[in-house]
Design an enzyme around this catalytic site. Sequence first.
Site, PDB file in Angstrom:
ATOM      1  N   GLY A  38     -18.960 -10.423  16.406  1.00  0.00           N
ATOM      2  CA  GLY A  38     -18.779  -8.948  16.050  1.00  0.00           C
ATOM      3  C   GLY A  38     -17.564  -8.296  16.527  1.00  0.00           C
ATOM      4  N   VAL A  52     -16.961  -9.333  20.654  1.00  0.00           N
ATOM      5  CA  VAL A  52     -18.101 -10.146  21.047  1.00  0.00           C
ATOM      6  C   VAL A  52     -17.880 -11.595  20.520  1.00  0.00           C
ATOM      7  CG1 VAL A  52     -20.473 -10.811  21.464  1.00  0.00           C
ATOM      8  CG2 VAL A  52     -19.715  -8.304  21.430  1.00  0.00           C
ATOM      9  N   ASP A  73     -27.596   5.010  25.039  1.00  0.00           N
ATOM     10  CA  ASP A  73     -27.212   4.320  23.877  1.00  0.00           C
ATOM     11  C   ASP A  73     -28.356   3.313  23.087  1.00  0.00           C
ATOM     12  OD1 ASP A  73     -25.806   4.216  21.441  1.00  0.00           O
ATOM     13  OD2 ASP A  73     -24.503   2.615  22.051  1.00  0.00           O
TER      14      ASP A  73
END
Length: 377
Positions: free
Chosen positions: A26, A33, A141
């Site tokens: 991703g 990643v 987050d």
Amino acid sequence: MASKAILGEEINKETESLYKKEKKLGEGTYAVVYLGHHIKTNRKVAIKKIKLGNMRSGLDMSAIREVKALRELRHPNVIELIDVFSHKTSLNLVLEFLDTDLEIVIKDKSLVFMPADIKSWMMMALRGLDHCHKCWLLHRDLKPNNFLIAANGQLKLADFGLAREFGDVKRAMTSQTVTRWYRAPELLLGATNYTGSIDIWAMGCIFAELSLRAPYLPGASDLEQLTTIFRARGTPSEDEWPGMMKLPMGYSFEKFPKPQFSDLFRGSSEEAVDLMNKMLTFNPTNRISAADALKHPYFANLPRPTAPEKLPRPLKSLAGGEEGEGGGDEVVSVDDDVVASKKRLFQDAFDDGLEAERQKMGEQAAKRMDFSISSPA
């Protein structure tokens, strides 16, 4: 200093040689990643390649904060940081590989959730978050795709790029944090002094999303997000949330009545709805803590949480994503013990650099002596 730099470069090269990138999993704004493996043991790992900017951008400091946070947070429900190395203009975090995330699970309509399954995911998520807060760390987050799931079903909190230490009430922090759908109302109203209650609000939104199988409070802009919250929860009064009108954005919103919260969650138990309500309380000081949430009757009463290894799992995993770039040149593996011994020598240099940066930030803040307008982080 020169000897430390040479030692650091040597350790960095040796650490990098222990791992091989395989494919891209991703990509975000600041990081890519990859799936990789440890060459010697063939253990699967995730390699998070963070694109570094200059120090003025603050990105380098964010990367250092993430490394420091993960080094200190050792917990079964927090992702493990295995190694760190740099390559050209990037910092690479070697993390344990977890093959799916909670967002994928929620969106997979072929999976059927039982109340015991939701209870299990919530218990693991709150345990990880409670550990963060006990270490005086805000995640900032929390959202479903930042909760990764291991092959054995263990849920683990990940992505600490926005994490910050907290505890100093005079220290201003940015209100522009947390993905909008999970952002607490005080942040949307411009608060710059806050605590772990912002993470708890996000957890309440995730709890609701697990129950609804859809985002609970989706807004297209900050203003619309506030309106969405007030429509769903009722517009709060000054009595309900003292100090609300003193927040930077001011206060002039349509007066929405408080709906019957349980009507939307007919499949949830009374205890589940009560805990959700306590997480989604407007007044941050009255919002339940992660530690107290784990003591709530919701977790003590039947049904018992599903064992992690028996939780529903999607057929598609993160490793099944699009093929990406390879790891570049072939590397030669070196002995882990050699690298580890040199790392211990170099660790002080890393900590010294972080402490120097902290002192520099503290001196700048002291010169301003006005925390209400100081540059938030």
